[in-house]
Write a protein that holds these residues in place. Sequence first.
Motif, PDB file in Angstrom:
ATOM      1  N   GLY A 334       0.820  -1.444  -0.023  1.00 51.55           N
ATOM      2  CA  GLY A 334      -0.043  -0.029   0.212  1.00 51.55           C
ATOM      3  C   GLY A 334       0.761   1.030   0.250  1.00 51.55           C
ATOM      4  O   GLY A 334       1.555   1.476   0.399  1.00 51.55           O
ATOM      5  N   ARG A 335      -0.095   1.896  -0.876  1.00 49.22           N
ATOM      6  CA  ARG A 335       1.279   3.837  -1.311  1.00 49.22           C
ATOM      7  C   ARG A 335       1.169   4.109   0.621  1.00 49.22           C
ATOM      8  O   ARG A 335       2.474   4.311   0.537  1.00 49.22           O
ATOM      9  N   GLU A 336       0.591   3.878   1.202  1.00 51.59           N
ATOM     10  CA  GLU A 336       0.840   5.038   2.114  1.00 51.59           C
ATOM     11  C   GLU A 336       1.470   3.263   3.328  1.00 51.59           C
ATOM     12  O   GLU A 336       1.856   3.889   4.673  1.00 51.59           O
ATOM     13  N   ARG A 337       2.052   2.605   3.043  1.00 54.91           N
ATOM     14  CA  ARG A 337       2.052   2.010   3.892  1.00 54.91           C
ATOM     15  C   ARG A 337       3.423   1.222   4.538  1.00 54.91           C
ATOM     16  O   ARG A 337       3.970   0.049   4.747  1.00 54.91           O
ATOM     17  N   ASP A 338       4.351   1.979   3.419  1.00 50.98           N
ATOM     18  CA  ASP A 338       5.948   1.434   2.915  1.00 50.98           C
ATOM     19  C   ASP A 338       6.594   1.276   3.891  1.00 50.98           C
ATOM     20  O   ASP A 338       8.266   0.590   4.414  1.00 50.98           O
ATOM     21  N   GLN A 339       6.034   2.450   6.125  1.00 52.95           N
ATOM     22  CA  GLN A 339       6.789   2.507   6.900  1.00 52.95           C
ATOM     23  C   GLN A 339       7.322   0.678   7.173  1.00 52.95           C
ATOM     24  O   GLN A 339       7.841   0.131   8.195  1.00 52.95           O
ATOM     25  N   ASP A 340       6.131   0.185   6.786  1.00 49.04           N
ATOM     26  CA  ASP A 340       5.850  -1.694   7.427  1.00 49.04           C
ATOM     27  C   ASP A 340       6.845  -1.867   6.915  1.00 49.04           C
ATOM     28  O   ASP A 340       6.312  -3.831   7.189  1.00 49.04           O
ATOM     29  N   ILE A 341       7.381  -1.673   5.627  1.00 41.98           N
ATOM     30  CA  ILE A 341       7.760  -2.960   5.029  1.00 41.98           C
ATOM     31  C   ILE A 341       9.202  -3.682   5.503  1.00 41.98           C
ATOM     32  O   ILE A 341       9.464  -4.942   5.790  1.00 41.98           O
ATOM     33  N   LYS A 342       9.191  -2.580   7.184  1.00 33.20           N
ATOM     34  CA  LYS A 342      10.468  -3.285   7.738  1.00 33.20           C
ATOM     35  C   LYS A 342       9.577  -4.550   8.854  1.00 33.20           C
ATOM     36  O   LYS A 342      10.680  -5.930   9.066  1.00 33.20           O
ATOM     37  N   GLU A 343       8.598  -4.211   8.951  1.00 34.04           N
ATOM     38  CA  GLU A 343       8.138  -5.548   9.884  1.00 34.04           C
ATOM     39  C   GLU A 343       7.361  -6.927   8.926  1.00 34.04           C
ATOM     40  O   GLU A 343       8.137  -7.685   9.071  1.00 34.04           O
ATOM     41  N   LEU A 344       7.603  -6.748   7.431  1.00 31.23           N
ATOM     42  CA  LEU A 344       7.654  -7.650   6.220  1.00 31.23           C
ATOM     43  C   LEU A 344       8.888  -8.252   6.721  1.00 31.23           C
ATOM     44  O   LEU A 344       9.431  -9.470   6.874  1.00 31.23           O
ATOM     45  N   ILE A 345       9.889  -7.437   6.659  1.00 28.54           N
ATOM     46  CA  ILE A 345      11.423  -7.964   7.065  1.00 28.54           C
ATOM     47  C   ILE A 345      11.573  -9.249   8.245  1.00 28.54           C
ATOM     48  O   ILE A 345      11.898  -9.898   8.397  1.00 28.54           O
ATOM     49  N   ASN A 346      11.231  -8.250   9.524  1.00 22.83           N
ATOM     50  CA  ASN A 346      11.133  -8.939  10.456  1.00 22.83           C
ATOM     51  C   ASN A 346      10.772 -10.553  10.304  1.00 22.83           C
ATOM     52  O   ASN A 346      11.111 -11.277  11.110  1.00 22.83           O
ATOM     53  N   LYS A 347       9.899 -10.378   9.478  1.00 20.84           N
ATOM     54  CA  LYS A 347       8.770 -11.953   9.565  1.00 20.84           C
ATOM     55  C   LYS A 347       9.666 -12.797   9.092  1.00 20.84           C
ATOM     56  O   LYS A 347       9.428 -13.987   9.085  1.00 20.84           O
ATOM     57  N   LEU A 348      10.081 -12.662   7.576  1.00 18.78           N
ATOM     58  CA  LEU A 348      10.539 -13.081   7.224  1.00 18.78           C
ATOM     59  C   LEU A 348      12.292 -14.182   7.631  1.00 18.78           C
ATOM     60  O   LEU A 348      12.474 -15.011   7.426  1.00 18.78           O
ATOM     61  N   LYS A 349      13.030 -12.529   8.705  1.00 18.40           N
ATOM     62  CA  LYS A 349      13.839 -12.862   9.059  1.00 18.40           C
ATOM     63  C   LYS A 349      13.468 -14.380   9.990  1.00 18.40           C
ATOM     64  O   LYS A 349      14.126 -15.172  10.868  1.00 18.40           O
ATOM     65  N   LYS A 350      12.014 -14.711  10.650  1.00 16.23           N
ATOM     66  CA  LYS A 350      11.383 -15.666  12.035  1.00 16.23           C
ATOM     67  C   LYS A 350      11.071 -16.855  11.138  1.00 16.23           C
ATOM     68  O   LYS A 350      11.020 -17.821  11.064  1.00 16.23           O
ATOM     69  N   ASP A 351      11.164 -17.010   9.039  1.00 15.84           N
ATOM     70  CA  ASP A 351      11.082 -18.718   9.114  1.00 15.84           C
ATOM     71  C   ASP A 351      11.888 -18.664   8.126  1.00 15.84           C
ATOM     72  O   ASP A 351      12.807 -18.544   6.828  1.00 15.84           O
ATOM     73  N   LYS A 352      12.793 -19.555   8.670  1.00 15.39           N
ATOM     74  CA  LYS A 352      13.817 -20.485   7.823  1.00 15.39           C
ATOM     75  C   LYS A 352      14.391 -20.553   6.515  1.00 15.39           C
ATOM     76  O   LYS A 352      14.727 -20.844   5.900  1.00 15.39           O
ATOM     77  N   ASN A 353      12.639 -20.686   5.760  1.00 17.29           N
ATOM     78  CA  ASN A 353      12.940 -20.604   4.403  1.00 17.29           C
ATOM     79  C   ASN A 353      12.649 -19.768   3.482  1.00 17.29           C
ATOM     80  O   ASN A 353      13.201 -19.184   2.330  1.00 17.29           O
ATOM     81  N   LEU A 354      12.751 -18.604   4.369  1.00 15.69           N
ATOM     82  CA  LEU A 354      12.416 -16.945   3.431  1.00 15.69           C
ATOM     83  C   LEU A 354      13.112 -16.130   4.107  1.00 15.69           C
ATOM     84  O   LEU A 354      13.192 -14.919   3.323  1.00 15.69           O
ATOM     85  N   GLU A 355      14.425 -16.695   5.148  1.00 13.34           N
ATOM     86  CA  GLU A 355      15.180 -15.620   5.402  1.00 13.34           C
ATOM     87  C   GLU A 355      15.860 -15.251   5.202  1.00 13.34           C
ATOM     88  O   GLU A 355      17.048 -13.973   4.409  1.00 13.34           O
ATOM     89  N   LYS A 356      16.148 -16.534   3.402  1.00 12.63           N
ATOM     90  CA  LYS A 356      17.501 -16.197   2.186  1.00 12.63           C
ATOM     91  C   LYS A 356      17.050 -14.371   1.554  1.00 12.63           C
ATOM     92  O   LYS A 356      17.865 -14.193   1.149  1.00 12.63           O
ATOM     93  N   TYR A 357      15.591 -14.279   1.909  1.00 19.88           N
ATOM     94  CA  TYR A 357      15.594 -12.894   0.568  1.00 19.88           C
ATOM     95  C   TYR A 357      15.517 -11.562   1.449  1.00 19.88           C
ATOM     96  O   TYR A 357      15.035 -10.505   0.926  1.00 19.88           O
ATOM     97  N   VAL A 358      15.878 -11.397   3.046  1.00 13.90           N
ATOM     98  CA  VAL A 358      16.385 -10.807   3.596  1.00 13.90           C
ATOM     99  C   VAL A 358      17.326  -9.823   3.049  1.00 13.90           C
ATOM    100  O   VAL A 358      18.301 -10.138   2.597  1.00 13.90           O
TER     101      VAL A 358
END
Lengths: 358, 358
Positions: A334-358
Amino acid sequence: MTYALIMCGGSGSRFWPKSRKAYPKQFLKAVGQKTMIQRTFERINNFLPRENIYVVTNKIYVEIIHQQLPDLKPENLIVEPLQKETATCIGHSAVKFMKRDPEAVMIVLPSDHYIEDEKQFINTLQQGLLIAENNKALITIGVKPTRPETAYGYIQTGKSLEGDWLIDTYKAKRFTEKPNKEKAREFIEKGTYLWNSGIFIWKASVLLKQYKKYLPEIYEILKKIKDVIDTDGEEIALEEEYEKIEGISIDYGIMEKSKDVYVMECNFRWDDIGNWAAMQGYMDRDESDNYTKGDFCHVDSRDCIVYGGKRLIAAVGINDLIIVDTDDVLLVCGRERDQDIKELINKLKKDKNLEKYV
Amino acid sequence: MTYALIMCGGSGSRFWPKSRKAYPKQFLKAVGQKTMIQRTFERINNFLPRENIYVVTNKIYVEIIHQQLPDLKPENLIVEPLQKETATCIGHSAVKFMKRDPEAVMIVLPSDHYIEDEKQFINTLQQGLLIAENNKALITIGVKPTRPETAYGYIQTGKSLEGDWLIDTYKAKRFTEKPNKEKAREFIEKGTYLWNSGIFIWKASVLLKQYKKYLPEIYEILKKIKDVIDTDGEEIALEEEYEKIEGISIDYGIMEKSKDVYVMECNFRWDDIGNWAAMQGYMDRDESDNYTKGDFCHVDSRDCIVYGGKRLIAAVGINDLIIVDTDDVLLVCGRERDQDIKELINKLKKDKNLEKYV
């Protein structure tokens, strides 16, 4: 002696997925053919000899920096063992400069900002140095806001600095970091607020006195760091001392508290390009107010920021989205939601299969 | 003799960009390990010998069909020189069957539908054949609607067919193609509307009498086509005759007008999977009602259909979107807007740089 310090340790999460932990924003070509750090280095090198230009970074970026900045003198790369925010890297650099020259004056520059009109930029630095050399002053470069940006810090201007200055300079009255939209609009209407560009000028000795007052714990550690700089035990000692530091930004730690802060109202075009929304100023705009890069075709879609990669991006009936396409990740935000990309990155970090995308 | 006709000429624009003109939906694995056309062929081959199974398609798909259906007898592939909609390909096939057997009964099957419970499917065909062989009747297979789908056709049921039938069969009262949401909801509430599955059963001779009445121009052309079938000049003559035809669907051209249409209320699970929204029944559902395939990670995103390819798809703060990722195209489409993908394809066709993506 004047030293420039380019801060180059940011992990650039705001530009994910284009920017990754292993290759953050400052090493990318946001605008034009050179990377952000290359442009920053060149800009300051037109003003200072390379001997006086330092870069401070985290150890994970050392190799990229040597690749991208062949003109940087290897001994002018200050390597931090851990990321402990800007108060730490600036303090560390200040004691290093002090050790070489007790009268050292520092220009502190972020490595990932966009600046246009180099002549005005250099004029500003010159005046800033003149003030800093002769006053107990922490100088910040302020920028006249052009939009109610919520991702930047704002500085309210106070009394004018006496003297016949080319560039208006004021006592800084109040710092406000990342205001909400309403507040940001209010600041712009009032006309007495400037964006905090993150470019600072001060004598290292003046700065360190502020650490003693406002960040005494870090100050004590900096004294120890000063002792080990240029000794055999430097690397191990740095690691030990950094471990102890509670990281804080220079803005929160010093600038917002100190009574000795001045702000110059600069006349060059500056942009943090701190998020995808800010990129739109450097992209193509279509008839439906979509800002695009790369192949884009749409039906009835408006007000999107579409940062394409190698693929065609096609849109039907969408509004106010940020779409970023890279080789291995696609982001729809969402255009007004880019501050929350950090939260998405934190979610990725916690997932063994997805942490490579951080 | 009973013949099955699998219609396989659709260009599958509704599944763009996963489905392309060169490789439409019926040749893709929408669900499971076999492609749609392979499953359709197998399903009917469990009921009829391969000698009696025909496929009608456009010449551009001949090669793919031979690859995907090695069991199809080559002489049972009916090749159309041009795409002229279903009334044309069904009429053409009907005269071909008539030429072999004046008493021919045809089962017409789309190649890209999903059907579960094969036993019920075969029971339905058997009863349909029984009715068609002994009546001047155009039989359609109806499906009890499970959602107010706006992409399907609906048939209002009339009087029950007299007799002791296993499967309820009615006179068809009215056809409504692609109703709006409100209308579709009304149909479901009334309980007297069935989805038009596009599966038909009739004697070829009964059907052709309907052409004579409702599509007389096509009927005249079909008579000429009948004459050239299995002659040396067939290919050239077909091209000439097809050129003259004004394409129309069998629904608009015959079914909606004829007084001899019956609809059976089938008991197997059927789905056109005619658009991305319909795919959700075959995808994983997450805790935020997103239907996904492939790697997906989101923050605060709901009610999306995310059909991933090789990349990670990341979402922040989005709702009600369809996202489809392929190797060379990425589509982001409003969830209620997938009918407009056709418009996008038309736009691409007009752009020399982008037409390759159609």
